[in-house]
Motif scaffolding. Sequence first.
Motif, PDB file in Angstrom:
ATOM      1  N   GLU A   1      -3.726  18.367   9.323  1.00  0.00           N
ATOM      2  CA  GLU A   1      -4.424  17.233   8.138  1.00  0.00           C
ATOM      3  C   GLU A   1      -3.528  17.084   7.060  1.00  0.00           C
ATOM      4  OE1 GLU A   1      -7.665  19.309  10.407  1.00  0.00           O
ATOM      5  OE2 GLU A   1      -5.652  19.711   9.782  1.00  0.00           O
ATOM      6  N   THR A   2      -2.900  18.171   6.471  1.00  0.00           N
ATOM      7  CA  THR A   2      -1.952  18.136   5.252  1.00  0.00           C
ATOM      8  C   THR A   2      -0.815  17.167   5.698  1.00  0.00           C
ATOM      9  OG1 THR A   2      -2.699  20.288   4.572  1.00  0.00           O
ATOM     10  CG2 THR A   2      -0.874  19.492   3.682  1.00  0.00           C
ATOM     11  N   PHE A   3      -0.316  17.314   6.745  1.00  0.00           N
ATOM     12  CA  PHE A   3       0.768  16.701   7.251  1.00  0.00           C
ATOM     13  C   PHE A   3       0.679  15.157   7.102  1.00  0.00           C
ATOM     14  CE2 PHE A   3       3.033  14.625  10.840  1.00  0.00           C
ATOM     15  CZ  PHE A   3       4.251  14.612  10.142  1.00  0.00           C
ATOM     16  N   VAL A   4      -0.476  14.780   8.048  1.00  0.00           N
ATOM     17  CA  VAL A   4      -0.794  13.322   8.037  1.00  0.00           C
ATOM     18  C   VAL A   4      -0.885  12.807   6.647  1.00  0.00           C
ATOM     19  CG1 VAL A   4      -2.199  11.781   9.064  1.00  0.00           C
ATOM     20  CG2 VAL A   4      -1.778  13.634  10.278  1.00  0.00           C
ATOM     21  N   ALA A   5      -1.667  13.430   5.718  1.00  0.00           N
ATOM     22  CA  ALA A   5      -1.927  12.750   4.518  1.00  0.00           C
ATOM     23  C   ALA A   5      -0.701  12.757   3.657  1.00  0.00           C
ATOM     24  CB  ALA A   5      -3.118  13.696   3.759  1.00  0.00           C
ATOM     25  N   LYS A   6       0.054  13.765   3.877  1.00  0.00           N
ATOM     26  CA  LYS A   6       1.296  14.033   2.767  1.00  0.00           C
ATOM     27  C   LYS A   6       2.118  12.632   3.341  1.00  0.00           C
ATOM     28  CE  LYS A   6       1.313  18.662   0.819  1.00  0.00           C
ATOM     29  NZ  LYS A   6       2.234  19.718   0.743  1.00  0.00           N
ATOM     30  N   SER A   7       2.312  12.693   4.588  1.00  0.00           N
ATOM     31  CA  SER A   7       3.234  11.518   5.098  1.00  0.00           C
ATOM     32  C   SER A   7       2.907  10.104   4.946  1.00  0.00           C
ATOM     33  CB  SER A   7       3.428  11.647   6.772  1.00  0.00           C
ATOM     34  OG  SER A   7       3.883  12.906   7.288  1.00  0.00           O
ATOM     35  N   ALA A   8       1.565   9.875   4.917  1.00  0.00           N
ATOM     36  CA  ALA A   8       0.869   8.525   4.258  1.00  0.00           C
ATOM     37  C   ALA A   8       1.224   8.382   2.801  1.00  0.00           C
ATOM     38  CB  ALA A   8      -0.589   8.566   4.771  1.00  0.00           C
ATOM     39  N   ASP A   9       0.948   9.464   2.269  1.00  0.00           N
ATOM     40  CA  ASP A   9       1.078   9.386   0.723  1.00  0.00           C
ATOM     41  C   ASP A   9       2.387   9.139   0.246  1.00  0.00           C
ATOM     42  OD1 ASP A   9      -1.636   9.818   0.585  1.00  0.00           O
ATOM     43  OD2 ASP A   9      -1.478  12.013   0.024  1.00  0.00           O
ATOM     44  N   ALA A  10       3.442   9.724   1.085  1.00  0.00           N
ATOM     45  CA  ALA A  10       4.934   9.415   0.745  1.00  0.00           C
ATOM     46  C   ALA A  10       5.248   7.996   1.027  1.00  0.00           C
ATOM     47  CB  ALA A  10       5.653  10.493   1.784  1.00  0.00           C
ATOM     48  N   VAL A  11       4.623   7.542   2.186  1.00  0.00           N
ATOM     49  CA  VAL A  11       4.942   5.944   2.454  1.00  0.00           C
ATOM     50  C   VAL A  11       4.261   5.327   1.286  1.00  0.00           C
ATOM     51  CG1 VAL A  11       4.696   4.166   4.030  1.00  0.00           C
ATOM     52  CG2 VAL A  11       5.222   6.079   5.081  1.00  0.00           C
ATOM     53  N   GLY A  12       3.155   5.319   0.980  1.00  0.00           N
ATOM     54  CA  GLY A  12       2.368   4.812  -0.139  1.00  0.00           C
ATOM     55  C   GLY A  12       1.552   3.543   0.065  1.00  0.00           C
ATOM     56  N   GLY A  13       0.794   2.962  -0.722  1.00  0.00           N
ATOM     57  CA  GLY A  13       0.156   1.764  -0.752  1.00  0.00           C
ATOM     58  C   GLY A  13      -0.689   1.661   0.781  1.00  0.00           C
ATOM     59  N   GLY A  14      -0.422   0.249   1.199  1.00  0.00           N
ATOM     60  CA  GLY A  14      -1.385  -0.205   2.273  1.00  0.00           C
ATOM     61  C   GLY A  14      -0.737   0.437   3.433  1.00  0.00           C
ATOM     62  N   ALA A  15       0.837   0.485   3.408  1.00  0.00           N
ATOM     63  CA  ALA A  15       1.677   0.663   4.537  1.00  0.00           C
ATOM     64  C   ALA A  15       1.182   2.304   4.593  1.00  0.00           C
ATOM     65  CB  ALA A  15       3.063   0.742   4.282  1.00  0.00           C
ATOM     66  N   GLY A  16       0.956   3.258   3.849  1.00  0.00           N
ATOM     67  CA  GLY A  16       0.650   4.503   3.950  1.00  0.00           C
ATOM     68  C   GLY A  16      -0.794   4.750   4.663  1.00  0.00           C
ATOM     69  N   ASP A  17      -1.961   3.695   4.309  1.00  0.00           N
ATOM     70  CA  ASP A  17      -2.859   3.852   5.076  1.00  0.00           C
ATOM     71  C   ASP A  17      -2.854   3.438   6.476  1.00  0.00           C
ATOM     72  OD1 ASP A  17      -4.219   4.811   2.757  1.00  0.00           O
ATOM     73  OD2 ASP A  17      -4.697   2.704   2.139  1.00  0.00           O
ATOM     74  N   ILE A  18      -2.150   2.525   6.839  1.00  0.00           N
ATOM     75  CA  ILE A  18      -1.833   2.054   8.175  1.00  0.00           C
ATOM     76  C   ILE A  18      -1.170   3.051   8.888  1.00  0.00           C
ATOM     77  CG2 ILE A  18      -0.349   0.690   9.550  1.00  0.00           C
ATOM     78  CD1 ILE A  18      -0.639  -1.765   7.498  1.00  0.00           C
ATOM     79  N   LEU A  19      -0.187   4.082   8.519  1.00  0.00           N
ATOM     80  CA  LEU A  19       0.408   5.068   9.123  1.00  0.00           C
ATOM     81  C   LEU A  19      -0.579   6.016   9.240  1.00  0.00           C
ATOM     82  CD1 LEU A  19       2.721   6.488  10.181  1.00  0.00           C
ATOM     83  CD2 LEU A  19       3.123   7.385   7.869  1.00  0.00           C
ATOM     84  N   TYR A  20      -1.712   6.059   8.380  1.00  0.00           N
ATOM     85  CA  TYR A  20      -2.576   7.376   8.440  1.00  0.00           C
ATOM     86  C   TYR A  20      -3.597   6.902   9.700  1.00  0.00           C
ATOM     87  CZ  TYR A  20      -6.036  10.649   7.005  1.00  0.00           C
ATOM     88  OH  TYR A  20      -6.914  11.977   6.908  1.00  0.00           O
ATOM     89  N   PHE A  21      -4.037   5.629   9.778  1.00  0.00           N
ATOM     90  CA  PHE A  21      -4.647   5.307  10.919  1.00  0.00           C
ATOM     91  C   PHE A  21      -4.123   5.411  12.331  1.00  0.00           C
ATOM     92  CE2 PHE A  21      -5.010   1.695  14.025  1.00  0.00           C
ATOM     93  CZ  PHE A  21      -6.239   1.966  14.454  1.00  0.00           C
ATOM     94  N   GLN A  22      -2.795   4.833  12.214  1.00  0.00           N
ATOM     95  CA  GLN A  22      -1.904   5.093  13.554  1.00  0.00           C
ATOM     96  C   GLN A  22      -1.636   6.337  14.046  1.00  0.00           C
ATOM     97  OE1 GLN A  22       1.522   3.093  11.921  1.00  0.00           O
ATOM     98  NE2 GLN A  22       1.293   1.116  13.174  1.00  0.00           N
ATOM     99  N   VAL A  23      -1.574   7.435  13.225  1.00  0.00           N
ATOM    100  CA  VAL A  23      -1.442   9.024  13.645  1.00  0.00           C
ATOM    101  C   VAL A  23      -2.793   9.691  13.684  1.00  0.00           C
ATOM    102  CG1 VAL A  23      -0.493  11.390  12.830  1.00  0.00           C
ATOM    103  CG2 VAL A  23       0.918   9.051  12.257  1.00  0.00           C
ATOM    104  N   SER A  24      -3.596   9.343  12.721  1.00  0.00           N
ATOM    105  CA  SER A  24      -4.913   9.998  13.054  1.00  0.00           C
ATOM    106  C   SER A  24      -5.812   9.624  14.272  1.00  0.00           C
ATOM    107  CB  SER A  24      -5.630   9.792  11.653  1.00  0.00           C
ATOM    108  OG  SER A  24      -5.178  10.419  10.687  1.00  0.00           O
TER     109      SER A  24
END
Length: 377
Positions: free
Chosen positions: A180-203
């Motif tokens: 969970e920490t990895f997914v959140a940190k990865s999405a936060d590192a991308v940032g913005g809407g692109a980060g939220d998209i990555l969060y959906f794609q991985v989660s």
Amino acid sequence: MNARKFAQLDCLANLARSHKERFPGGLWKIHTIYLGLEKPLLHPTPEDWNRRIERLQQWVSTRPESITARVALAEAYVSYAWDARGDGLSDTVSKSGWKLFGQRTAKSKQILKEALVLSTKCPEWYVAMQRVALAQGWQLSARQALLDEAVKFEPAYYYYYRLHATSVLPKWGGEKGEVETFVAKSADAVGGGAGDILYFQVSSYLLCCQYDEELKLSWPRIQRGFELLEKQSGASPENWNLMARAAASFNDPAVVNKMLSRMGDQWSREIWQTSAYFESIKDWAQQLASLMNEPTAEEKAADANRHTAEGQRYQAAVDEKDSLVASAMPAIGGKRNCEIRDTLEHRQSGNGRTNIDRRHEPGWLMSFGEDGRVPPT
């Protein structure tokens, strides 16, 4: 593939790779090509596997400069390795299964290393090596270094994040909460809407394909990422399936039903595993939706009372009061004017809520009396 049209396969893959082509919903075409090449369909027999491996080796021999042929062969060997091992716990694997698993995984790694000398590079090479790393039990530092290199090569190839997230699950030796920490940190590192998209794609992938793990992921962020991805890349049956599966994990029948209505008969066996499980979730969501939409006895009584003479008189009186207030609004200037007007417009709008239809507002029963009847005007 079956017709040995290797040049056409290379042309197709090179075009998809060089132009970074994607299907609606953001799925990379080059990744989909590899999915179709790496293993025989359905439930392959040893003969099916031998034919597939042999055909891929012919491709490599015929076109030794093809990066696609080598990566496809390497991924086939990894899949073939898991076929020998099986999906059970480690203590259920036979000695011969472990031996074949090790041999085939090592062969995959060798093929990938040999492909490094080719001039053409491919983002899927890193995916194949991540699969080898997981199978061979690489240390976290080595897997992290591989991920960093992969993301540097092609930051938008989200499959890297999916595989690394899988590798840090507790069942693969990760600490509780690490994924969970990895997914959140990865999405936060991308940032913005692109980060939220990555969060959906991985989660959504973890919730779908790692369903034996209890994960504490953010449902609001998953929904936000899904909506942004669909707006950016278009609708996709695969994403509908992933979203429905995620919604089921979060006990959200409303979202499940919404996705089901869009999916129609396009349900994914890869995501749902079996038709029985898909149908069970479908029945669960529809039954809950029916219960949630069923009005209470008080709501039924109030709704029926709206059509009585008393109810109609009460409605007329409220409408008349609203009209008087609205006519006086020009004399009430400034911000308060806007607030009153907005309130009246909301009460009189076509949102399915009339002045008398206030059953979901605090204290609505007091307006009707404890017996649900409208008080006389």
